[in-house]
Design an enzyme around this catalytic site. Structure first.
Site, short mmCIF file in Angstrom:
data_model
loop_
_atom_site.label_atom_id
_atom_site.label_comp_id
_atom_site.label_asym_id
_atom_site.label_seq_id
_atom_site.Cartn_x
_atom_site.Cartn_y
_atom_site.Cartn_z
N HIS A 227 -5.59 1.78 5.76
CA HIS A 227 -5.82 0.51 5.08
C HIS A 227 -6.63 -0.40 6.02
O HIS A 227 -6.68 -0.14 7.23
CB HIS A 227 -4.47 -0.14 4.77
CG HIS A 227 -3.60 -0.22 5.99
ND1 HIS A 227 -3.77 -1.18 6.96
CD2 HIS A 227 -2.61 0.59 6.43
CE1 HIS A 227 -2.90 -0.98 7.93
NE2 HIS A 227 -2.19 0.10 7.65
N ASN A 233 -0.82 -6.12 11.65
CA ASN A 233 -1.64 -5.50 12.72
C ASN A 233 -2.08 -6.58 13.69
O ASN A 233 -2.00 -6.41 14.91
CB ASN A 233 -2.90 -4.82 12.17
CG ASN A 233 -2.60 -3.56 11.37
OD1 ASN A 233 -3.37 -3.19 10.48
ND2 ASN A 233 -1.51 -2.88 11.69
N GLU A 297 4.12 4.41 4.93
CA GLU A 297 4.14 4.54 6.39
C GLU A 297 5.51 5.02 6.90
O GLU A 297 6.54 4.79 6.25
CB GLU A 297 3.77 3.19 7.04
CG GLU A 297 3.72 3.17 8.57
CD GLU A 297 2.78 4.21 9.19
OE1 GLU A 297 2.84 5.40 8.83
OE2 GLU A 297 2.01 3.83 10.10
N HIS A 362 -1.59 5.29 5.90
CA HIS A 362 -1.18 4.63 7.14
C HIS A 362 -1.33 5.54 8.35
O HIS A 362 -1.44 6.75 8.20
CB HIS A 362 0.28 4.20 6.98
CG HIS A 362 0.50 3.40 5.72
ND1 HIS A 362 0.42 2.04 5.68
CD2 HIS A 362 0.73 3.81 4.44
CE1 HIS A 362 0.62 1.63 4.43
NE2 HIS A 362 0.80 2.67 3.66
#
Ligand SMILES: *[C@@H]1O[C@H](CO)[C@@H](O)[C@H](O)[C@H]1NC(C)=O
Ligand SMILES: *[C@@H]1O[C@H](CO)[C@@H](O)[C@H](O)[C@H]1NC(C)=O
Ligand SMILES: CC(=O)N[C@H]1CO[C@H](CO)[C@@H](O)[C@@H]1O
Length: 428
Positions: A227, A233, A297, A362
């Protein structure tokens, strides 16, 4: 996946004329089973024959009336089998593949007897094909990849290879439903247009059959992308279900153009996870979309939403245990890489059946998918670098997969954690 022991030992013996995709199928089975942590290895008789000095044999070498050739090939087969038996013991092997031609009944009986004497179950896998176009395509590909034809002019190599096939045809005895009814076997007719199975009994045998029934050999590509950069992040937090950052959104806007440059007018299908950030990344793509819970994820359990620094402070033992064995380490209340592989298995099976697919998911999930196609050893797979804002194109071929990385040229943070540190930095 159950745990396998000595009593599950199995040898898949390939049967069929040259250029029937036997090596391709052998490699795929080994990669699939190794990925699922079943110790497997392929033993290629041609390789042993070359080790014994016949590097560029002419077709005449393979004539059943050529005594010297026959003797050498028998010796090569015996060496391959010896090495295989040694491997079963020394490496606690579970599934071996004997990649040879094994075109006569007498030969097959000899192999089966030897295996049974060592408590290894023989299973024959025949690839039978009379689709001349397909065979010719295989011959063309093989002459460019086989060590037998290194440095040989193309026309000459093809001509010789076809002559070699003719030599084998003289004595070829395909598996037969009545004559071989006591044997465990699978016959693939024209790749998988028709599949005949006989006496498939164990779990591993049926797993292998199911897997090869899903394989196809049409040319196709698979694209992989993480992504776009997410808010988490940027904040160096793991897990969660945050939105894209402004730079992540920029990547999402640019993605259709990058994919089109690589895929042309191909009609892809996009697979995403159920998390917000993959949907946001795929939102501008013009393709059909499919959501998979299995692509979510790796679940970080109690550490979800923390930074690596916080994890190191709060759970120092876990932090170290994970670095020591990242594949097996399971987050408290969460998952390990091994757990992710187990839930990804149906995704891989479907991926084998499909043609052009773009997967947006992910980091940990992509590492597992990448490891399957690129044959990355288990202990290394959790450390593969899969940076943000990079499209990976996979091209499955007869002997392995080719990967190309296409950078989007949109800056993003690094999410790569080195062993023994809580810092995030892309490996050089
Ligand atoms: C295999 O495919 C070829 C080409 O499509 C066809 O001519 C042939 O009949 C098929 N063989 C069998 C056994 O179905
Ligand atoms: C692409 O494939 C989907 C089905 O997978 C189909 O519904 C769609 O019409 C196709 N689009 C084009 C442009 O061919
Ligand atoms: C044509 C033929 O028999 N090919 C091989 C089949 O497998 C046996 C045993 O592995 C070999 O000896 C043969 O050369």
């Amino acid at each position: 996946m159950p745990v396998f022991t000595v009593s599950n030992r199995l040898c898949v013996i390939m049967v069929g004329l040259p250029a029937r995709g036997k090596s391709f199928i052998s490699q795929k089975i080994v990669r699939y089973l190794s990925w699922l942590s079943v110790p497997s290895k392929c033993f290629n008789v041609g390789h042993y024959r070359r080790l014994m000095g016949t590097v560029h044999p002419k077709a005449a070498f393979f004539d059943p009336d050529n005594e010297e050739g026959l003797k050498l090939r028998e010796m090569a087969a015996e060496r391959a089998l010896e090495d295989m038996l040694e491997w079963f013991t020394a490496e606690e092997g579970i599934v071996a593949i004997l990649d040879a031609t094994n075109t006569t009944r007498a030969r097959r009986e000899w192999v089966a007897r030897k295996l049974r004497a060592n408590s290894i179950e023989p299973m024959f896998l025949e690839s039978w094909c009379d689709d001349q176009d397909l065979i010719l395509r295989n011959v063309v590909e093989l002459k460019s990849t086989s060590p037998d034809y290194e440095g040989v002019e193309s026309e000459v190599a093809i001509h010789d290879f076809l002559a070699r096939i003719k030599k084998y045809e003289k004595i070829y005895q395909p598996l037969d439903e009545s004559h071989d009814k006591e044997l465990t076997f699978v016959r693939l007719i024209n790749v998988s247009q028709q599949v005949i199975i006989n006496r498939i009994e164990s779990y591993l045998e049926s797993r292998i059959v199911f897997y090869i029934m899903n394989l196809h050999i049409k040319p196709r590509y698979i694209w992989l992308s993480r992504h776009g950069e997410s808010i988490y992040n940027v904040e160096k937090k793991i897990g969660g279900d945050s939105h894209l950052s402004p730079r992540g959104l920029q990547y999402a806007r640019k993605l259709p153009e990058i994919v089109k440059q690589s895929a042309g007018d191909a009609n892809l299908t996009t697979w995403i996870s159920t998390l917000v950030r993959t949907g946001e990344t795929a939102q501008f793509l013009p393709y059909k979309q499919l959501q998979w819970k299995a692509l979510d994820e790796l679940d970080a359990g109690v550490c979800d939403g923390m930074t690596y620094y916080e994890i190191q402070e709060k759970y120092p033992e876990d932090f170290k245990a994970r670095d020591d064995d990242k594949f097996e380490y399971r987050y408290r209340g969460g998952e390990s890489y091994r757990d992710v592989i187990v839930r990804l298995e149906p995704v891989i099976m479907e991926l084998e059946r499909q043609e052009n697919i773009l997967i947006i998911t992910h980091q940990a999930v992509l590492r597992c998918i990448y490891a399957y196609f690129m044959n990355v050893p288990q202990e290394e797979s959790p450390w593969v670098s899969i940076p943000l804002h990079t499209l990976i194109k996979l091209e499955p071929r007869a002997y392995g997969t080719r990967a190309t990385r296409i950078k989007a040229d949109i800056p993003a943070v690094s999410t790569y954690k080195e062993r023994g540190s809580s810092q995030l930095k892309d490996p050089q």
